[in-house]
Design an enzyme around this catalytic site. Structure first.
Site, PDB file in Angstrom:
ATOM      1  CB  THR A  69       1.480   7.003   5.829  1.00 45.92           C
ATOM      2  OG1 THR A  69       0.462   7.182   5.223  1.00 45.92           O
ATOM      3  CG2 THR A  69       1.540   5.815   6.631  1.00 45.92           C
ATOM      4  CE1 TYR A  89      -2.390  12.635  -0.773  1.00 47.62           C
ATOM      5  CE2 TYR A  89      -0.660  13.184   0.597  1.00 47.62           C
ATOM      6  CZ  TYR A  89      -1.813  12.461   0.522  1.00 47.62           C
ATOM      7  OH  TYR A  89      -2.350  11.770   1.384  1.00 47.62           O
ATOM      8  CE  LYS A 124      -1.600   9.025  -1.398  1.00 50.24           C
ATOM      9  NZ  LYS A 124      -0.855   9.126   0.032  1.00 50.24           N
ATOM     10  CB  VAL A 134       0.217   6.362  -3.587  1.00 53.48           C
ATOM     11  CG1 VAL A 134       1.126   6.814  -2.343  1.00 53.48           C
ATOM     12  CG2 VAL A 134       0.925   6.790  -4.802  1.00 53.48           C
TER      13      VAL A 134
END
Length: 302
Positions: free
Chosen positions: A54, A142, A170, A210
């Protein structure tokens, strides 16, 4: 397995994957980043991911990444965990950036599954272990096969959990059966990587989120997570239902960074909604759809 309900993890429980603000001419706006970080922490975040997906990390230079780490650490360091997005599909480059982030003094590293290369699971494991061994900074894996084209298999994750610096995940894969297996055999702390799945993830054993929608509804997500941790499932469900149209507006109409910046501009938090190519700002039809979603949640902007 760790009793995650009894402890607040070092990374926190409500983490926003921050956007990277730009000036009108496309340069990184470090002052706006610092101000955004302060607002997010004031509103309830106890962790921030800086220059992750992001944060448009794929179009930032190393110098810009490091500048963001410094700006956010100076703004809120000591009040929230600062997790630096230093993972790429190039192991050596990831090691280099992770070492530089460690020198800045970040609290953790977010390392994404190597994308595009499509390595074997042995390669995935070697990639993560090499980066995790390069510093003493704790690592959050991730797992996002929708972007990386490959997953971290449960067997790989269980082996990775043996590394002393790999402490969290995550998860943007939403394979609850696979996650259950990993949680049952490791002490890895799981974080929802899907805003709309925070409640079911925490019911399964995740410690928090998250998120991206947390930019625009920080306090409600804080209340949602706190309600789950207080075993107040009724309140958690109510908040989850209320957040659904906000999540829909932020995460399903256009790319998350694009929508978040647009909404933050409407909220008066950011002065513009500039993104870097290949991302573009939403067109009129997309803006109208986002507005309609937000209106369902009582968020109306002139």
């Amino acid at each position: 397995m760790a009793d995650t309900s009894a402890n607040i993890p070092a990374f926190g429980t409500l983490l926003t994957a921050m956007v990277t603000p730009f000036t009108q001419d496309g340069k990184v706006d470090y002052q706006q980043a610092a101000e955004l970080a302060v607002k997010l922490v004031n509103d309830g975040c106890d962790g921030l991911v800086v220059t992750g997906t992001t944060g448009e990390t794929s179009t930032l230079t190393d110098e810009e990444n490091l500048g963001m780490f410094r700006a956010v650490k100076e703004a809120v360091g000591g009040r929230a965990a600062i997790i630096a997005g230093t993972g790429t599909n190039d192991t050596a480059h990831s090691v280099h950036l992770s070492r530089q982030a460690a020198e800045v003094g970040v609290d953790g590293l977010l390392i994404v599954t190597p994308y595009y290369n499509k390595p074997s699971q042995a390669g995935v494991r070697a990639h993560f272990e090499t980066i995790a061994s390069a510093t003493n900074v704790p690592v959050m894996l991730y797992d996002i096969p929708g972007r990386s084209s490959i997953q971290i298999a449960p067997e790989t994750m269980i082996r990775l959990a043996e590394h002393p610096n790999i402490v969290a995940v995550k998860d943007a894969k939403a394979d609850f059966a696979a996650a259950t297996r990993v949680m049952a055999h490791t002490d890895l702390l799981f974080y929802s990587g899907d805003d709309g799945l925070t409640l079911p993830w925490m019911a399964l054993g995740a410690v928090g989120l998250v998120g991206v929608t947390t930019h625009v509804a920080t306090r409600r997500f804080r209340e949602l997570i706190d309600a789950v941790n207080a075993n107040d499932l009724g309140t958690a469900r109510k908040i989850n239902f209320e957040l659904e149209p906000v999540i829909r507006a932020t995460m399903t109409r256009v790319q998350g960074a694009v929508a978040a910046k647009q909404i933050l501009k409407w909220q008066g938090v950011l002065p513009n909604s500039v993104v870097r190519l290949p991302l573009v700002e939403p067109d009129e039809a997309e803006i109208e759809t986002i507005r309609e979603d937000l209106a369902e949640a009582g968020l109306v902007f002139s």
